[in-house]
Design an enzyme around this catalytic site. Structure first.
Site, PDB file in Angstrom:
ATOM      1  N   ARG A  21       0.825  -1.211   0.000  1.00 28.09           N
ATOM      2  CA  ARG A  21       0.000   0.000   0.000  1.00 28.09           C
ATOM      3  C   ARG A  21       0.855   1.254   0.000  1.00 28.09           C
ATOM      4  NH1 ARG A  21      -3.490  -3.216   3.673  1.00 28.09           N
ATOM      5  NH2 ARG A  21      -5.551  -3.326   2.704  1.00 28.09           N
ATOM      6  N   SER A 188     -19.347  -2.246   1.351  1.00 28.21           N
ATOM      7  CA  SER A 188     -18.614  -1.103   0.810  1.00 28.21           C
ATOM      8  C   SER A 188     -17.855  -1.394  -0.472  1.00 28.21           C
ATOM      9  CB  SER A 188     -17.636  -0.578   1.844  1.00 28.21           C
ATOM     10  OG  SER A 188     -16.582  -1.496   2.019  1.00 28.21           O
ATOM     11  N   HIS A 216     -21.920   2.539   5.732  1.00 30.32           N
ATOM     12  CA  HIS A 216     -21.931   3.120   4.380  1.00 30.32           C
ATOM     13  C   HIS A 216     -23.309   3.626   3.981  1.00 30.32           C
ATOM     14  CE1 HIS A 216     -17.781   2.239   3.483  1.00 30.32           C
ATOM     15  NE2 HIS A 216     -17.970   1.167   4.220  1.00 30.32           N
ATOM     16  N   THR A 244     -21.037   5.197  11.571  1.00 21.92           N
ATOM     17  CA  THR A 244     -19.831   6.011  11.717  1.00 21.92           C
ATOM     18  C   THR A 244     -20.194   7.482  11.530  1.00 21.92           C
ATOM     19  OG1 THR A 244     -17.562   6.370  10.967  1.00 21.92           O
ATOM     20  CG2 THR A 244     -19.173   5.890   9.269  1.00 21.92           C
ATOM     21  N   LYS A 247     -17.918   8.943   7.542  1.00 22.58           N
ATOM     22  CA  LYS A 247     -18.133   8.773   6.102  1.00 22.58           C
ATOM     23  C   LYS A 247     -19.209   9.771   5.657  1.00 22.58           C
ATOM     24  CE  LYS A 247     -15.839   4.385   6.401  1.00 22.58           C
ATOM     25  NZ  LYS A 247     -15.852   2.936   6.469  1.00 22.58           N
ATOM     26  N   THR A 277      -9.870   7.783  25.970  1.00 25.98           N
ATOM     27  CA  THR A 277     -10.297   9.184  26.049  1.00 25.98           C
ATOM     28  C   THR A 277     -11.373   9.464  24.999  1.00 25.98           C
ATOM     29  OG1 THR A 277      -8.120   9.817  26.844  1.00 25.98           O
ATOM     30  CG2 THR A 277      -9.467  11.573  25.885  1.00 25.98           C
ATOM     31  N   THR A 362      -8.480  -6.535   0.988  1.00 20.53           N
ATOM     32  CA  THR A 362      -9.725  -5.763   1.090  1.00 20.53           C
ATOM     33  C   THR A 362     -10.812  -6.402   0.221  1.00 20.53           C
ATOM     34  OG1 THR A 362      -8.362  -3.808   1.439  1.00 20.53           O
ATOM     35  CG2 THR A 362     -10.676  -3.428   0.944  1.00 20.53           C
TER      36      THR A 362
HETATM   37  C1  LIG Z   1     -15.077   2.109   7.471  1.00 18.98           C
HETATM   38  C2  LIG Z   1     -15.879   0.998   8.062  1.00 18.98           C
HETATM   39  C3  LIG Z   1     -15.983   0.835   9.447  1.00 18.98           C
HETATM   40  C4  LIG Z   1     -15.132   1.626  10.393  1.00 18.98           C
HETATM   41  O1  LIG Z   1     -15.564   2.928  10.510  1.00 18.98           O
HETATM   42  P1  LIG Z   1     -14.507   4.077  10.892  1.00 18.98           P
HETATM   43  O2  LIG Z   1     -15.329   5.128  11.476  1.00 18.98           O
HETATM   44  O3  LIG Z   1     -13.801   4.445   9.622  1.00 18.98           O
HETATM   45  O4  LIG Z   1     -13.552   3.462  11.878  1.00 18.98           O
HETATM   46  C5  LIG Z   1     -16.878  -0.078   9.955  1.00 18.98           C
HETATM   47  N1  LIG Z   1     -17.634  -0.850   9.129  1.00 18.98           N
HETATM   48  C6  LIG Z   1     -17.522  -0.762   7.803  1.00 18.98           C
HETATM   49  C7  LIG Z   1     -18.385  -1.624   6.950  1.00 18.98           C
HETATM   50  C8  LIG Z   1     -16.641   0.154   7.216  1.00 18.98           C
HETATM   51  O5  LIG Z   1     -16.508   0.210   5.890  1.00 18.98           O
END
Ligand SMILES: *Cc1c(COP(=O)(O)O)cnc(C)c1O
Length: 403
Positions: A21, A188, A216, A244, A247, A277, A362
């Site tokens: 990478r 994703s 996602h 999350t 994203k 934290t 991936t």
């Molecule tokens: C990116 C991702 C996560 C992790 O989320 P982050 O906030 O980036 O740590 C969890 N699940 C899936 C399916 C993801 O693609």
């Protein structure tokens, strides 16, 4: 042992396979997304980013930036502690309320990333529910797999998005044992979407608890950005909805939304929640503004859907093969790791276009791809430039055209 030698040998293996990478050194520019400055070996230059997970450009939304500036000026830089020891900021409390409301749940719990929310929640549930069997989709994200592994609970993997296989797997488990069904809504890499209602039916029939990763989808789907579960009117059928803030919402952090007892249980027993934290107040304030903005505004979601359709149409017209799916993710299939990296390099070097190659682990070997994520901020001219560049490279490297 010669440690340095060992590390170098392992890295050489990655190089030989073409899956080492290389990070693109980018300087994002607020107000100019999807443009960024790329710091390459020949100095800085502007590029167009086509693979960001800041799906809606919320990372530069004026409401979000104003909220973050305000929180820095008001509260300072860091949270000052774990949630239990002085680190619960009022913005965390407001954000958790907002997220609970977004998903129609009694409560929500913040984590420092989506990865941590999956890892900590799944490992805590699966290890602490006596005799729990985790039933998990074959293509679940690394953070879910690691959380399940860490729990040491028994695990049964079912075929990706396959309700028939899920039924078979559930039938084979002792009916007296508690079961935790874990899956995602939008996957994703292929951009396909789980048959959520069918999975919920099976969970009900076999008495399984349901856990969905909507990472996602949050911000992007549903009339208020509550994800595919909101769009399909299914939020109430999922015991835990995980998301999350990094994203669609454009910032950083993760969360679960669930019943008050579930959130309190994970709050009280999850090491990855307790001993870290909490998020800086400015991140929580920014996320709060982002969630509120996307609850009310359809502009970003509509714009994204429009751009996704435009990219697909132009790729079709140019005969560039891409995987069809019902989401916003446009996987342009290459099928070879070295070629995938080469195409990405040429896009960057000759056309000032940045799309990171996606290689094993991936995605499975032989399905290497360019994962294109159109945002509402990609203009027609950006699409023309992207497809024109891909068409030129496609001819040059002798890749197959779609019919
Ligand atoms: C990116 C991702 C996560 C992790 O989320 P982050 O906030 O980036 O740590 C969890 N699940 C899936 C399916 C993801 O693609």
């Amino acid at each position: 042992m010669d440690y340095e030698m060992f590390f170098r040998q392992e890295l050489d293996g990655l190089h030989k396979e073409g899956r080492y990478r290389v990070f693109a050194d980018l300087e994002r520019k607020a107000g100019q997304f999807p443009r960024a400055t790329f710091h390459g070996t020949e100095g800085p230059r502007d590029v167009t980013v086509w693979c960001s997970n800041d799906y809606l450009g919320m990372g530069q939304n004026p409401d979000v930036l104003a909220a973050m500036h305000g929180a820095i000026d008001g509260c300072g830089a860091g949270a000052g502690g774990t949630r239990n020891i002085s680190g619960t900021n009022h913005y965390h409390v407001l954000l958790e309320r907002e997220l609970a409301e977004l998903h129609g749940k009694e409560a929500a719990l913040l984590f420092n990333s989506g990865y941590m929310s999956n890892w900590a929640s799944l490992s805590t549930l699966a290890s602490r529910i006596p005799g729990c069997v985790v039933v998990t989709d074959a293509l679940n994200h690394a953070s879910m797999i690691e959380g399940i592994r860490h729990s040491r609970a028994d695990k049964v993997v079912f075929a990706h998005n396959d309700p028939d296989d899920l039924r078979r797997k559930l039938q084979a488990i002792d009916p007296r044992r508690p079961k935790l069904l874990a899956f995602e809504s939008v996957y994703s890499m292929d951009g396909d979407i789980a048959p959520i209602a069918a999975f919920c039916d099976l969970a009900e029939e076999f008495g399984a608890m349901t856990y969905i990763d909507e990472v996602h989808a949050v911000g992007l789907y549903g009339p208020r950005g509550g994800g595919v579960t909101e769009r399909e009117g299914l939020s109430h059928r999922l015991d835990v909805i995980e998301g999350t803030l990094a994203k669609g919402f454009g910032i950083m952090g993760g969360y679960i939304a669930a019943s008050a007892a579930t959130c309190d249980f994970i709050r009280s027993f999850a090491s990855g929640f307790i001993f870290s934290t909490s998020l800086p107040p400015a991140l929580a304030a920014g996320a709060l503004a982002s969630v509120r903005h996307l609850k009310a505004s359809q502009t970003e979601r509509a714009g994204q859907q429009d751009r996704v359709a435009a990219v697909r149409a132009r790729l079709d017209a140019a005969g560039i093969p891409h995987m069809p799916n019902p989401s916003h993710i446009v996987p342009v299939m290459v099928g070879d790791p070295v070629l995938c990296k080469r195409i990405s390099d040429e896009l960057l070097e000759r056309f000032d276009i940045y799309v990171q190659p996606i290689n094993y682990p991936t995605v499975p070997r032989g399905t290497e791809r360019l994962r294109i994520t159109p945002s509402p901020l990609h203009a027609d001219a950006d699409i023309e430039a992207l497809v024109g560049a891909l068409a030129a490279i496609w001819g040059q490297v002798g890749l197959r055209r779609a019919a």
